[in-house]
Design a protein around this motif. Structure first.
Motif, PDB file in Angstrom:
ATOM      1  N   ALA A  41       6.051  13.444  -3.511  1.00 21.37           N
ATOM      2  CA  ALA A  41       6.999  14.091  -4.381  1.00 21.37           C
ATOM      3  C   ALA A  41       6.059  14.570  -5.505  1.00 21.37           C
ATOM      4  O   ALA A  41       4.779  14.628  -5.567  1.00 21.37           O
ATOM      5  CB  ALA A  41       6.858  12.282  -4.402  1.00 21.37           C
ATOM      6  N   THR A 106      10.055  15.687  -1.616  1.00 24.57           N
ATOM      7  CA  THR A 106      11.681  15.324  -3.025  1.00 24.57           C
ATOM      8  C   THR A 106      10.679  15.557  -4.350  1.00 24.57           C
ATOM      9  O   THR A 106       9.279  15.558  -4.565  1.00 24.57           O
ATOM     10  CB  THR A 106      11.711  13.847  -2.925  1.00 24.57           C
ATOM     11  OG1 THR A 106      12.578  12.985  -3.738  1.00 24.57           O
ATOM     12  CG2 THR A 106      10.500  13.088  -3.579  1.00 24.57           C
ATOM     13  N   TYR A 126       1.998  12.011  -4.564  1.00 21.86           N
ATOM     14  CA  TYR A 126       2.606  12.399  -5.547  1.00 21.86           C
ATOM     15  C   TYR A 126       1.493  13.094  -6.137  1.00 21.86           C
ATOM     16  O   TYR A 126       0.107  12.610  -6.617  1.00 21.86           O
ATOM     17  CB  TYR A 126       2.910  11.763  -6.691  1.00 21.86           C
ATOM     18  CG  TYR A 126       3.126  12.238  -7.643  1.00 21.86           C
ATOM     19  CD1 TYR A 126       4.997  12.206  -7.998  1.00 21.86           C
ATOM     20  CD2 TYR A 126       2.706  12.333  -9.173  1.00 21.86           C
ATOM     21  CE1 TYR A 126       4.910  12.815  -9.097  1.00 21.86           C
ATOM     22  CE2 TYR A 126       3.059  13.067  -9.518  1.00 21.86           C
ATOM     23  CZ  TYR A 126       4.550  13.475 -10.073  1.00 21.86           C
ATOM     24  OH  TYR A 126       5.271  13.865 -10.898  1.00 21.86           O
TER      25      TYR A 126
END
Ligand code: PPS
Length: 293
Positions: A41, A106, A126
């Protein structure tokens, strides 16, 4: 269907988005994540492709050496919320993957992530990048990507970046939202693009340990070599040249890959205004970024 006009931004539950990432919303929200999924992400332009490539090599390069030369990276690591004309739906691509684990891309802000990722405790990496370099990278990306809104000139773009009027919304809310979530979620590894640039080996070790992987010395060496910016830039399956929405005559996808390129774009006045605004927006977080190494 072909990409014709550029999409426009609109407010989607408080986040600026385009239809290419919201049209399939129910299917995205109902996506069934699995415990062995690995999600990458990022806010756009923070190094998602870099980490996608690293993970794909780690998991699959020994098992299927041809994969790297035959399948574009965006098919090996499908983009969950993508719904762009002429491209397969991200969710469908993911559901058709037969390889394990599924590596998933994403750009969703944390509160938009389908709940199954939390229920299944899937691993999430992340990656955050400093705001100034992100804005510059995003500007050049929006110039060359027909699936993004027209960027306009740099000065108005930077203003809109500060206002959060970008696809996937406010950088400030994205990086802090995921940072807050990370404080209570052991399934999130929070990395910084700047650390990856400064000491790639150290960050790779953090990745191995988070994923519970013990790659051989040979595999580590291979990964290290292949993911160098200059090598990835030459790799047709990883450098974005297989993506028909991109116009490389305007700007390459693998553009500079550096920390501090913002200095070539920000005027002194823009820098001052940006810094003041940044202090205000980031005053309630301990999250720290480096804009130079
Ligand atoms: S996207 O389109 O939002 O998914 O973009 P993303 O992949 O997140 O970020 C693109 C920027 O990452 C740089 N990049 C790299 N930097 C260093 N080393 C490697 N291997 C690497 N791979 C990608 C890419 O060049 C973009 O940054 P800029 O500053 O534009 O060069």
């Amino acid at each position: 269907m072909e990409l014709t006009a550029r999409p426009t931004l609109f407010d989607f539950h408080g986040v600026s988005m385009t239809k290419y990432f919201t049209d399939n919303w129910d299917k995205v929200q109902d996506f069934e994540a699995r415990p062995d999924d690995v999600l990458i992400a990022t806010y756009p332009k923070a190094g998602n492709t870099w980490v996608s490539y690293i993970l794909d090599l780690l998991y699959f390069s020994q098992m299927s050496p041809d994969r790297r030369d035959q399948i574009p990276l965006h098919q090996r690591v499908p983009f969950l919320e993508m719904h762009i004309p002429g491209f397969p739906l991200g969710v469908d691509e993911l559901n058709q993957l037969t390889t394990f684990p599924r590596i998933i891309k994403t750009h969703l802000p944390v509160h938009f992530l389908p709940k199954s990722f939390w229920e299944q405790n899937s691993k999430i990496i992340y990656v955050a990048r400093n705001a100034k370099d992100t804005a510059v990278s995003y500007f050049h990306f929006d110039r060359m990507n027909r699936a993004q809104p027209e960027p306009g000139d740099w000065s108005s773009y930077l203003q809109r970046f500060m206002e959060g009027k970008m696809v996937f919304g406010s950088w400030y809310e994205h990086v802090t939202g995921w940072w807050e979530k990370k404080q209570t979620s052991s399934n999130i590894l929070y990395l910084f693009y700047e650390d990856l640039i400064e000491d790639t080996d150290k960050e790779l070790c953090r990745l191995y340990s988070f994923l519970g992987l013990s790659p051989t010395v040979e595999l580590k060496k291979q990964v290290r070599e292949k993911v160098l910016f200059d090598n990835m830039k030459k790799d047709k399956m990883a450098n974005g040249s297989r993506d028909e929405a991109f116009d490389f005559k305007i700007s390459p996808f693998m553009r500079k890959g550096k920390v501090g390129d913002w200095k070539n774009h920000f005027t002194a006045q823009q820098d001052e205004q940006f810094n003041e605004d940044y202090e205000r927006k980031m005053k309630n977080t301990h999250l720290q970024f480096r804009t130079a190494l």
